[in-house]
Design an enzyme around this catalytic site. Sequence first.
Site, PDB file in Angstrom:
ATOM      1  N   TRP A   1       0.820  -1.262  -0.099  1.00 50.96           N
ATOM      2  CA  TRP A   1      -0.055   0.048  -0.157  1.00 50.96           C
ATOM      3  C   TRP A   1       0.821   1.202   0.051  1.00 50.96           C
ATOM      4  O   TRP A   1       0.442   2.418  -0.846  1.00 50.96           O
ATOM      5  CB  TRP A   1      -1.001   0.022   1.164  1.00 50.96           C
ATOM      6  CG  TRP A   1      -1.758   1.414   1.186  1.00 50.96           C
ATOM      7  CD1 TRP A   1      -3.127   1.358   0.665  1.00 50.96           C
ATOM      8  CD2 TRP A   1      -1.462   2.709   1.477  1.00 50.96           C
ATOM      9  NE1 TRP A   1      -3.640   2.613   0.918  1.00 50.96           N
ATOM     10  CE2 TRP A   1      -2.664   3.272   1.561  1.00 50.96           C
ATOM     11  CE3 TRP A   1      -0.277   2.904   2.319  1.00 50.96           C
ATOM     12  CZ2 TRP A   1      -2.379   4.728   1.817  1.00 50.96           C
ATOM     13  CZ3 TRP A   1      -0.399   4.464   2.479  1.00 50.96           C
ATOM     14  CH2 TRP A   1      -1.375   5.169   2.417  1.00 50.96           C
TER      15      TRP A   1
ATOM     16  N   TYR B   1       1.104   3.874  -2.875  1.00 51.37           N
ATOM     17  CA  TYR B   1       0.691   5.520  -2.662  1.00 51.37           C
ATOM     18  C   TYR B   1       1.889   6.521  -3.046  1.00 51.37           C
ATOM     19  O   TYR B   1       1.660   7.437  -3.779  1.00 51.37           O
ATOM     20  CB  TYR B   1       0.246   5.744  -1.187  1.00 51.37           C
ATOM     21  CG  TYR B   1      -0.431   6.944  -0.819  1.00 51.37           C
ATOM     22  CD1 TYR B   1      -1.577   7.343  -1.285  1.00 51.37           C
ATOM     23  CD2 TYR B   1       0.590   7.947  -0.371  1.00 51.37           C
ATOM     24  CE1 TYR B   1      -2.065   8.533  -0.659  1.00 51.37           C
ATOM     25  CE2 TYR B   1      -0.101   9.019   0.063  1.00 51.37           C
ATOM     26  CZ  TYR B   1      -1.071   9.654  -0.144  1.00 51.37           C
ATOM     27  OH  TYR B   1      -1.709  10.693  -0.134  1.00 51.37           O
TER      28      TYR B   1
ATOM     29  N   ASP C   1      -6.149  -0.888   0.179  1.00 51.12           N
ATOM     30  CA  ASP C   1      -6.496   0.223   0.648  1.00 51.12           C
ATOM     31  C   ASP C   1      -8.186  -0.035   1.253  1.00 51.12           C
ATOM     32  O   ASP C   1      -9.057  -0.251   0.382  1.00 51.12           O
ATOM     33  CB  ASP C   1      -6.828   1.387  -0.269  1.00 51.12           C
ATOM     34  CG  ASP C   1      -7.022   2.684   0.409  1.00 51.12           C
ATOM     35  OD1 ASP C   1      -8.189   2.970   0.519  1.00 51.12           O
ATOM     36  OD2 ASP C   1      -6.144   3.853   0.609  1.00 51.12           O
TER      37      ASP C   1
END
Length: 278
Positions: free
Chosen positions: A223, A227, A243
């Site tokens: 994640w 990001y 997410d």
Amino acid sequence: MVGSPLRLRLHRREPYDVEGVFAFLTARAIPGLETVTAGSYSRAVPGGVITLTPRPGHIALDVAVDDTRQLARIVARCRRLLDLDADPGAIADALGQTSLRPLVEGRPGLRVPGAFDGFELAVRAVVGQQISVAGARTLLGRIVTRAGRPAGGESPDAPGLLFPSAGELLEADLQGLGLTGRRVVTLKELATRVADGSLDLDGGQEPAEAVQTLLDVPGIGPWTASYIALRALRDPDAWPTGDLVLTKRMAALGIPHDHIERWRPWRAYAALHLWSSS
């Protein structure tokens, strides 16, 4: 001394979702480094301060720095921050033919807010793991206060603190700021890789290679790496794996998980549409 303000016009393609971009930046503004309102975004930069203000058809960039040789670099970073080089027509045409059509039609010109500095964004991502946006802002403000330096050096007319560089973060004592011991280790390892040149988060490294290097940092998982790719590396197809907000929004909208593949190569924009719809 900081020079007189200089105003530049940054071209943007229409439509441009000014409200969405500035709301996103406002929610994440780091105290001491950034000031964001509905009508402008200001931040400290080396040797001075910049302000970005939306105007019809363009973004006004006011620059007050002690070395105008920085201008080209500042302009490039501002364009990246505001995602000014995106092609909204191509993105809308592609995503508008999928299950995201209602969201695309409801948010024309949506952009993926980027980063003024890649290392700064990576630190934001690590600090923000599993805590609220407001909580992350507080911790990041403490980091800037502890490890940052005045934007204008000895000049008192350049307000604000600079976000610490990788080298400065390596030297900083991060104890007592509210960070867990594991977060501190992750930040130090991240800073080491950026400082020694094995990781470039400002466009000098292929996104896939940078992501793999990020995944080798203890405490950075899929994640966080995704990001960072989405915002700092400007990968338009980055998808924040795992997410929970995206998963919940897709479920609420009745969108099957396998539709994620249908959103290529614009999955970063698909993620923003879903985040913005919550």
